[in-house]
Write a protein that holds these residues in place. Structure first.
Motif, PDB file in Angstrom:
ATOM      1  N   PHE A 240       0.836  -1.199   0.000  1.00  0.00           N
ATOM      2  CA  PHE A 240       0.000   0.000   0.000  1.00  0.00           C
ATOM      3  C   PHE A 240       0.876   1.256   0.000  1.00  0.00           C
ATOM      4  N   GLU A 241       2.026   1.148   0.644  1.00  0.00           N
ATOM      5  CA  GLU A 241       2.937   2.300   0.759  1.00  0.00           C
ATOM      6  C   GLU A 241       3.492   2.716  -0.602  1.00  0.00           C
ATOM      7  N   THR A 242       3.523   1.801  -1.563  1.00  0.00           N
ATOM      8  CA  THR A 242       3.992   2.110  -2.925  1.00  0.00           C
ATOM      9  C   THR A 242       2.914   1.659  -3.920  1.00  0.00           C
ATOM     10  N   GLU A 245       2.709   2.847  -7.969  1.00  0.00           N
ATOM     11  CA  GLU A 245       3.753   2.343  -8.876  1.00  0.00           C
ATOM     12  C   GLU A 245       3.741   0.818  -8.947  1.00  0.00           C
ATOM     13  N   ASP A 246       3.504   0.155  -7.808  1.00  0.00           N
ATOM     14  CA  ASP A 246       3.427  -1.317  -7.819  1.00  0.00           C
ATOM     15  C   ASP A 246       2.266  -1.783  -8.700  1.00  0.00           C
ATOM     16  N   ALA A 247       1.108  -1.127  -8.533  1.00  0.00           N
ATOM     17  CA  ALA A 247      -0.095  -1.538  -9.264  1.00  0.00           C
ATOM     18  C   ALA A 247       0.080  -1.345 -10.762  1.00  0.00           C
ATOM     19  N   ASN A 248       0.618  -0.208 -11.154  1.00  0.00           N
ATOM     20  CA  ASN A 248       0.761   0.053 -12.592  1.00  0.00           C
ATOM     21  C   ASN A 248       1.830  -0.832 -13.225  1.00  0.00           C
ATOM     22  N   ALA A 258      -3.288  -0.483 -22.350  1.00  0.00           N
ATOM     23  CA  ALA A 258      -2.335   0.603 -22.045  1.00  0.00           C
ATOM     24  C   ALA A 258      -2.993   1.766 -21.311  1.00  0.00           C
ATOM     25  N   ASP A 259      -4.292   2.005 -21.575  1.00  0.00           N
ATOM     26  CA  ASP A 259      -4.938   3.170 -20.946  1.00  0.00           C
ATOM     27  C   ASP A 259      -5.491   2.863 -19.554  1.00  0.00           C
ATOM     28  N   LEU A 260      -5.355   1.618 -19.102  1.00  0.00           N
ATOM     29  CA  LEU A 260      -5.857   1.279 -17.763  1.00  0.00           C
ATOM     30  C   LEU A 260      -4.788   1.570 -16.715  1.00  0.00           C
ATOM     31  N   LYS A 261      -5.075   2.561 -15.881  1.00  0.00           N
ATOM     32  CA  LYS A 261      -4.164   2.913 -14.789  1.00  0.00           C
ATOM     33  C   LYS A 261      -4.897   2.671 -13.472  1.00  0.00           C
ATOM     34  N   PHE A 262      -4.126   2.401 -12.427  1.00  0.00           N
ATOM     35  CA  PHE A 262      -4.749   2.157 -11.127  1.00  0.00           C
ATOM     36  C   PHE A 262      -5.399   3.452 -10.628  1.00  0.00           C
ATOM     37  N   PRO A 263      -6.662   3.409 -10.166  1.00  0.00           N
ATOM     38  CA  PRO A 263      -7.340   4.644  -9.724  1.00  0.00           C
ATOM     39  C   PRO A 263      -6.633   5.279  -8.527  1.00  0.00           C
TER      40      PRO A 263
END
Length: 311
Positions: A240-242, A245-248, A258-263
């Motif tokens: 959760f602390e990162t 960047e971890d999710a993406n 490509a257009d799906l980014k973590f909310p």
């Protein structure tokens, strides 16, 4: 419930095979990764996986868990298109992860307009325990398994703030009333009737009580008991602390659009200050030294498994 024929044909051991799940980690498939900006996150990821694996080797040599297979995978969500399994850890970005899974599975066009209720009560996502044993094992052995965790004290305080400091039609009458009745001396009639206004110290008394008046809840259950990280080899460990960047990075790993980014948005109570280390300190001041130590002991395995610094 399995059909009678299947029950008979299943080896009795197959229901307790958690311990025998393949211990080896899948190498992450990095074919979708473009550019070198992910190198740092990738190296952190490899360290987290190796750390957890080393911990589990030591821990499992002393203690073997025999756990019912269906219970073992009951918190894991399945997304078949991208072949991913997500173990839900509440208060560690799980609402937004479920939104992302819905988009990946083609159930929604965007993560930004899926409501909280739709995420948690819409039953759009399928859990791993809804498959038969063969379906469970096939996915455990071939899909990319991921988990996102959070500093245990931050997660605990975040859960308390969310469930007890805001109106809640479930947690106040179910947990609040029982907690106030057992741990508050001279509680007034209104508090006993509504279950509202639980204090953090009372909540911790409930958490640490081996004879709790009500059971545990996934929002403050230990990750070691929600996701069984020493029995299921998670291929990706996010924190959760990162989170962003971890999710993406993970979304790139599994070939997400490509257009799906973590909310980025906070799911509920968006005007509240986020639960940070400083906020946690303020709450821990309400506890005695012994209560603080016992709370840490309660989450001891989570601290060790995911290499969090003790408070």
């Amino acid at each position: 419930q399995l059909p009678e024929q299947q029950k008979v044909s299943e080896s009795p051991l197959s229901w307790f095979r958690g311990v025998y799940l393949p211990p080896a980690l899948h190498p992450l498939n990095k074919t979708f990764i473009k550019g070198g900006q992910w190198q740092h996150i990738d190296s952190t990821q490899e360290k987290r996986r190796a750390f957890l694996q080393d911990f589990c080797k030591k821990y499992n040599s002393r203690k073997k868990l025999q756990t019912h297979l269906v219970h073992l995978v009951s918190r894991i969500y399945v997304e078949d298109r991208h072949k991913v399994l997500y173990c839900e850890v509440p208060k560690a970005g799980c609402s937004n992860w479920k939104r992302v899974l819905m988009v990946l599975g083609g159930l929604a066009a965007s993560a930004n307009n899926i409501s909280h209720d739709d995420v948690h009560y819409g039953k759009h996502l399928r859990r791993l325990d809804s498959y038969d044993p063969k379906g469970i094992y096939t996915r455990l052995n071939t899909y990319t398994k991921f988990i996102f965790v959070r500093d245990p004290m931050e997660r605990l305080v975040s859960a308390f703030r969310d469930k007890f400091e805001h109106p809640n039609s479930y947690y106040h009458p179910v947990f609040g009333k029982a907690i106030i009745k057992k741990y508050r001396h001279n509680a007034d009639e209104e508090a006993l009737k509504t279950g509202s206004g639980v204090k953090f110290k009372e909540f911790i008394q409930y958490l640490l009580d081996s004879h709790r008046p009500v059971g545990m809840d996934i929002h403050w259950e230990q990750v070691s008991k929600l996701c069984y990280p020493c029995l299921i080899s998670y291929d990706f460990i996010g924190k959760f602390e990162t989170l962003e960047e971890d999710a993406n990075y993970f979304l790139q790993l599994v070939g997400a659009p490509a257009d799906l980014k973590f909310p980025k948005f906070k799911d509920r109570h968006s005007s509240d200050e986020r639960t940070s280390a400083e906020v946690v300190r303020q709450y821990l001041k309400e506890l005695s030294k012994e209560e603080r130590q016992l709370t840490y002991d309660f989450y001891y395995l989570d601290y060790l498994m995911f290499n969090y610094t003790s408070p």
